[in-house]
Motif scaffolding. Structure first.
Motif, short mmCIF file in Angstrom:
data_model
loop_
_atom_site.label_atom_id
_atom_site.label_comp_id
_atom_site.label_asym_id
_atom_site.label_seq_id
_atom_site.Cartn_x
_atom_site.Cartn_y
_atom_site.Cartn_z
N SER A 161 27.23 28.23 -6.79
CA SER A 161 27.40 28.54 -5.35
C SER A 161 26.06 28.41 -4.63
N PRO A 214 25.39 37.06 -4.11
CA PRO A 214 25.87 37.49 -5.42
C PRO A 214 25.84 39.01 -5.54
N PRO A 218 27.03 32.82 -10.38
CA PRO A 218 26.56 32.60 -9.01
C PRO A 218 25.79 31.29 -8.81
N LEU A 261 18.69 35.00 -3.34
CA LEU A 261 20.01 34.82 -2.72
C LEU A 261 19.81 34.22 -1.33
N LYS A 317 30.83 35.02 -1.54
CA LYS A 317 30.56 36.02 -2.58
C LYS A 317 31.05 35.42 -3.88
N PRO A 318 30.11 34.85 -4.67
CA PRO A 318 30.54 34.27 -5.95
C PRO A 318 30.80 35.36 -6.98
N GLU A 356 30.36 37.59 -10.27
CA GLU A 356 29.13 38.13 -10.87
C GLU A 356 28.56 37.20 -11.93
#
Ligand code: NAD
Length: 491
Positions: free
Chosen positions: A184, A205, A181, A8, A175-176, A178
């Motif tokens: 993004s 995520p 992700p 991330l 915040k993409p 669930e």
């Protein structure tokens, strides 16, 4: 198809989060094709603190608008350079047709380009003076903003928030959803490649109730822009109220599309089919309640059902496909359950109403384009968002009654009107409670045109020049000109 080994992005640092991993599933096959590291609350806190520091760095805070614009144009160029890769990634993760993914990737590039141009034109005001001073009103960045997005069109939702947030001079915590992700993370990589200071970008995520909630609550986050369901919007709004924090929200819809007796039926049939079945109905603006004047109801319905039956359901990668799978199996089952409930409410299922029989599609999250009739506007099926390929036909005769029914939901996102009479179109467009009204077309967009929802469909406006202002705060500065001290305590 992993981005950065599934890490991330926490304020410019690629890392493994504390929230375990999220599997990315191809809904056309059920195959898990990637895994992404999920954030936990500690990761959100660390990213928010570093983002706040990055946003106040003079190298960013003092960067002039035309220099920020140059970075955004570079992002647009990189999106276009990687358009095929991004489109394939989005199609694999969401099930969308490649044609739609390509259009959304192109629109994301357009969003960055438009925002870059608009950013250079933003200006404050010198306000009329009423005393010995001059006063100006200016706009400043908020600092750190949260951007919480859904799974249905990830690249477009992200671009629509990240571009204006950066243009306004902020750091962004994305915040993409669930399930989706990857796009993004891929977009964030390009934003860093373009030269945007790394600490400004985070993609975190993880579960909404953990990661999204932590973003909304964090003291460094000064605004949240949310796109998603109305129930989630309400939860976020409660926290924002405690923090006295601005929010903008693009929420759900149950949009009416109205076929008048004088409509050009060729256009209306094609437009209504597109309005409800494109994106497999997973669209906040889907025209899911189809009001048809009783004079043309039988003919229009017969043509609409024939058109729906002809639509090609299949994988998004097949160029012939018009209706791809639903984005997740859970969502497909939810849509199926809502059609079963419609049957219990007395609906006639005119077409669809189940899974495709083609054995090649058995592994995917498919559901056939479905048209229902015989329901009242007050039924649950006509009141609750299904977010799938399901439309309900409702005949009408009286225009006042039509308006009351069209407005008779908690939502107010979009509406369609099909008529040859421009006076009628104008009158209906003004009477229908919707943030966007399309006349003789549907689901057409321009980044230059503001987008907002009325009633429980949202609050605040995205897109357009003023979309940037929603990521800024207004400040007034007075310069005193009086040669004498103020009289109050002089001496
Ligand atoms: P959702 O509300 O479940 O989730 C949206 C996002 O919010 C996700 O990233 C999710 O993880 C996050 N989230 C969930 N709970 C949260 C919480 N407690 N705090 C903070 N974040 C949280 O919606 P969805 O199912 O992903 O998307 C479908 C919905 O989005 C539909 O209602 C649709 O109409 C709406 N939508 C609206 C627009 C619009 O522009 N109006 C556009 C697309 C989708």
């Amino acid at each position: 198809m992993m981005t950065r080994n599934g890490e991330l992005l926490g304020a410019g640092r690629w890392l493994t989060g504390g929230g375990g991993t999220l599997d990315c599933v191809d809904p056309a096959t059920g195959e898990v094709f990637a895994a992404v590291s999920a954030a936990d609350v500690a990761d959100v806190h660390a990213a928010a603190e570093r983002a706040a520091a990055a946003a106040s760095e003079p190298s960013w805070a003092d960067l002039l608008p035309h220099e920020r614009a140059r970075l955004l144009v570079r992002v647009a160029d990189l999106i276009e350079r990687d358009a095929e890769r991004l489109s394939a990634l989005q199609t694999r993760n969401t099930g969308k047709t490649l044609a739609e993914s390509r259009a959304l990737v192109a629109s994301a590039a357009g969003t960055f380009r438009f925002t870059a141009a608009a950013c250079e034109t933003m200006q404050g005001a010198l306000t009329p003076q009423r005393g010995q001073h001059i006063a100006m009103s200016r706009y400043e960045p908020i600092g750190v903003v949260g951007a919480i997005t859904p799974w249905n069109s990830p690249i477009a939702s992200d671009a629509q928030k990240v571009a204006p947030a950066l243009a306004a001079g902020n750091a962004v915590l994305v915040k993409p959803a669930e399930a989706t992700p990857l796009v993004s993370l891929a977009l964030a990589e390009l934003i860093l490649e373009a030269g945007v200071p790394a600490g400004l970008m985070s993609v975190l995520p993880g579960p909404g109730a953990v990661v999204g909630d932590a973003i909304v609550r964090h003291r460094r986050v000064g605004k949240v822009s949310f796109t998603g369901g109305t129930g989630t919007g309400r939860l976020i709004g409660r926290i924002a109220a405690e923090k006295i924090m601005p929010v903008s929200m693009e929420l759900g819809g149950k949009s009416p599309t109205i076929v008048c007796a004088d409509a050009d039926l060729d256009h209306a049939v094609a437009g209504v089919l597109y309005g409800i079945f494109s994106s497999t109905g997973q669209s906040c603006i889907a025209g899911s309640r189809i009001f048809v004047h009783s004079d043309v109801y039988d003919e229009f319905t017969a043509r609409l059902v024939a058109g729906a039956r002809r639509l090609v359901t299949g994988p998004g990668t097949d160029p012939a496909t018009q209706v791809g799978p639903l984005a997740t199996f859970t969502h497909r089952d939810r849509v199926a359950a809502m059609v079963d409930r419609a049957r219990e409410e007395g609906a006639d299922v005119l077409c669809g109403g189940g899974l495709p029989e083609n054995p090649e599609l058995a592994r995917g999250a498919y559901y056939l384009p479905t048209l229902l009739a015989g329901l009242a506007n007050e039924s649950k099926t006509c009141q609750e968002e299904i977010f799938g390929p399901v439309g309900a036909l409702l005949p009408y005769t009286d225009e006042n009654d039509l308006v009351a029914q069209a407005n008779g939901t908690v939502y107010g996102l979009a509406a369609g009107i099909w008529t040859r009479d421009y006076r009628r179109a104008w009158s209906l467009a003004r009477r229908i409670e919707a943030g966007t009204v399309w006349v003789n077309t549907y689901k057409q967009f321009s980044i230059a045109t503001p987008f907002s929802g009325l009633k429980e469909s949202g609050i605040g406006t995205e897109k357009g020049r003023d979309g940037i202002l929603s990521y800024m705060r207004q400040k007034s500065v007075y310069f005193g000109l009086d040669p004498e001290p103020l009289p109050w305590a002089a001496g």
